[in-house]
Scaffold this motif. Sequence first.
Motif, mmCIF file in Angstrom:
data_model
loop_
_atom_site.group_PDB
_atom_site.id
_atom_site.type_symbol
_atom_site.label_atom_id
_atom_site.label_comp_id
_atom_site.label_asym_id
_atom_site.label_seq_id
_atom_site.Cartn_x
_atom_site.Cartn_y
_atom_site.Cartn_z
ATOM 1 N N ALA A 301 0.646 -1.264 0.108
ATOM 2 C CA ALA A 301 -0.017 0.018 0.158
ATOM 3 C C ALA A 301 0.828 1.246 -0.003
ATOM 4 O O ALA A 301 0.577 2.298 -0.774
ATOM 5 C CB ALA A 301 -0.726 -0.043 1.179
ATOM 6 N N TYR A 302 1.800 1.155 0.679
ATOM 7 C CA TYR A 302 2.584 2.377 0.978
ATOM 8 C C TYR A 302 4.176 2.483 0.362
ATOM 9 O O TYR A 302 4.803 3.415 0.453
ATOM 10 C CB TYR A 302 2.845 2.714 2.392
ATOM 11 N N SER A 303 4.389 1.342 -0.569
ATOM 12 C CA SER A 303 5.774 1.495 -1.080
ATOM 13 C C SER A 303 5.823 2.528 -1.944
ATOM 14 O O SER A 303 4.932 2.724 -2.859
ATOM 15 C CB SER A 303 5.679 0.174 -1.935
ATOM 16 N N LYS A 304 6.866 3.411 -1.916
ATOM 17 C CA LYS A 304 7.489 4.296 -2.689
ATOM 18 C C LYS A 304 8.496 4.033 -3.314
ATOM 19 O O LYS A 304 9.050 4.668 -4.276
ATOM 20 C CB LYS A 304 7.164 5.722 -2.155
ATOM 21 N N LEU A 365 -12.257 -0.977 -5.112
ATOM 22 C CA LEU A 365 -11.326 0.053 -4.425
ATOM 23 C C LEU A 365 -10.211 0.688 -5.191
ATOM 24 O O LEU A 365 -9.998 1.980 -4.976
ATOM 25 C CB LEU A 365 -10.728 -0.761 -3.221
ATOM 26 N N TRP A 366 -9.612 -0.042 -5.892
ATOM 27 C CA TRP A 366 -8.497 0.565 -6.736
ATOM 28 C C TRP A 366 -9.102 1.421 -7.894
ATOM 29 O O TRP A 366 -8.772 2.594 -7.889
ATOM 30 C CB TRP A 366 -7.762 -0.654 -7.573
ATOM 31 N N LEU A 371 -4.996 2.142 -5.563
ATOM 32 C CA LEU A 371 -4.876 0.845 -5.175
ATOM 33 C C LEU A 371 -4.207 0.391 -3.863
ATOM 34 O O LEU A 371 -4.384 -0.510 -3.049
ATOM 35 C CB LEU A 371 -3.481 0.465 -6.157
ATOM 36 N N GLU A 372 -3.662 1.697 -2.916
ATOM 37 C CA GLU A 372 -3.482 1.753 -1.953
ATOM 38 C C GLU A 372 -4.529 1.300 -1.029
ATOM 39 O O GLU A 372 -4.394 0.391 0.007
ATOM 40 C CB GLU A 372 -2.769 3.207 -1.632
ATOM 41 N N ALA A 378 -6.907 -5.578 2.587
ATOM 42 C CA ALA A 378 -6.698 -6.857 2.407
ATOM 43 C C ALA A 378 -5.811 -7.047 3.620
ATOM 44 O O ALA A 378 -5.653 -8.174 4.507
ATOM 45 C CB ALA A 378 -5.732 -6.961 1.315
ATOM 46 N N SER A 379 -4.865 -6.176 4.311
ATOM 47 C CA SER A 379 -4.236 -6.060 5.327
ATOM 48 C C SER A 379 -5.200 -6.211 6.659
ATOM 49 O O SER A 379 -4.859 -7.255 7.474
ATOM 50 C CB SER A 379 -3.300 -4.608 5.413
#
Length: 398
Positions: A301-304, A365-366, A371-372, A378-379
């Motif tokens: 979700a938070y990957s940058k 949701l995306w 997508l986040e 899911a988490s």
Amino acid sequence: MIKMEKERKIAGISWNVFLLGLVSFLNDMSSEMIAPIVPTYLTDILKMGKLASGSIMGLIESLSSLFKVIFGYISDVFRKRKTFVALGYLLSTIAKGALALTHSWWDFLTLRILDRIGKGIRTAPRDALIAESSEKGKSGKSFGFHRMMDTLGAVTGPLVAVGLLALLSKYPKELAYRYIFLISAIPGAIGVLIVIFLVKDRGGIVKKKIKEISSLKSPHLRAFLAVVAIAALGRYSYAFTLWKVKELGYSIFQGLEFYALFNVIYALAAYPIGSYSDKVGKKKIITTGFGIAGLASLLFAYSKSLAMLMLAFILYGVYMAIEDTIPRAYMADLAKEYEKGTIIGMYHTVFGIFVFPASIIVGYLWQTYSLEIGFLYASVMNFIAMILMGTFVKEKAN
């Protein structure tokens, strides 16, 4: 009690389990040659939208599970597991090769459904055959070896796809994809021949008639299946992780590399985790797996950055090594000898019913938010499953 003839072993693994692992290696190499290009094929070649693509991927991954309890039960009745294993692999091999001929979402969906039907036919009988070919108390080791081989095929497949894409780079992208679909049928066909000529049935004669599925009467087993259902609602298709890679600006080649990393971790972890679960108990490992899944989804979700994305794929690989291995061994351990196919099939069916809406929800949701948000949903579902597994499910369900 089923009487088994003495069977030779390879590194502590029965010959039958070894052969079934080799077949899974070949079949998964075949499947994973095409899996990384399917998301792009859907959106760029067949011009499908986000929600539709997510829904189709979810349907494809869910549908096979609806057949697993049926054919698991049938294989219990006839004790001819090998027949269903061979038929299932054959259908899947034909369907994957025929993707080269698709020109619409309907063609694609029809063949992918046929592929998943093949998986539904073979999975529970194959898992029951693995259980019947394993030493008592060593089911985790056998299933861990099988998943390791399966995933080594998944590691090899994307790498072969990368090589083929490079070799076919002078061709239009659509034509290159079609060639890869066609070539993918070759290792699958070899696997079918191994099942037909080398794998042996281990069912024997069941003295007790199948009138009651006694293990399914256990409240703790039912609690476990309820937890499986909740976790499945947070089990999105692998395609979303590749769409995340694309969203961050990486190329399809880099996406294949991330996917290969995930499968390397999965392959390296499956066998030792399976063996370890025989020693410490399968409940602890399954509970931990749900927690790892929740953390992996947070990272997606938070990957940058590259580092966060790589860590997400690594944790996702560990999670899959656990949850695609240990629940099968857990169900095999608690099932009576006359109902192993049915009990294992029940697990797959419950999982499959609830994993389908997971990808639809994440796709929605995306499309509606981001997508986040889909990964965050899911988490949450996986963390809920972790808490329920640790609280309500006992180590021995029967």
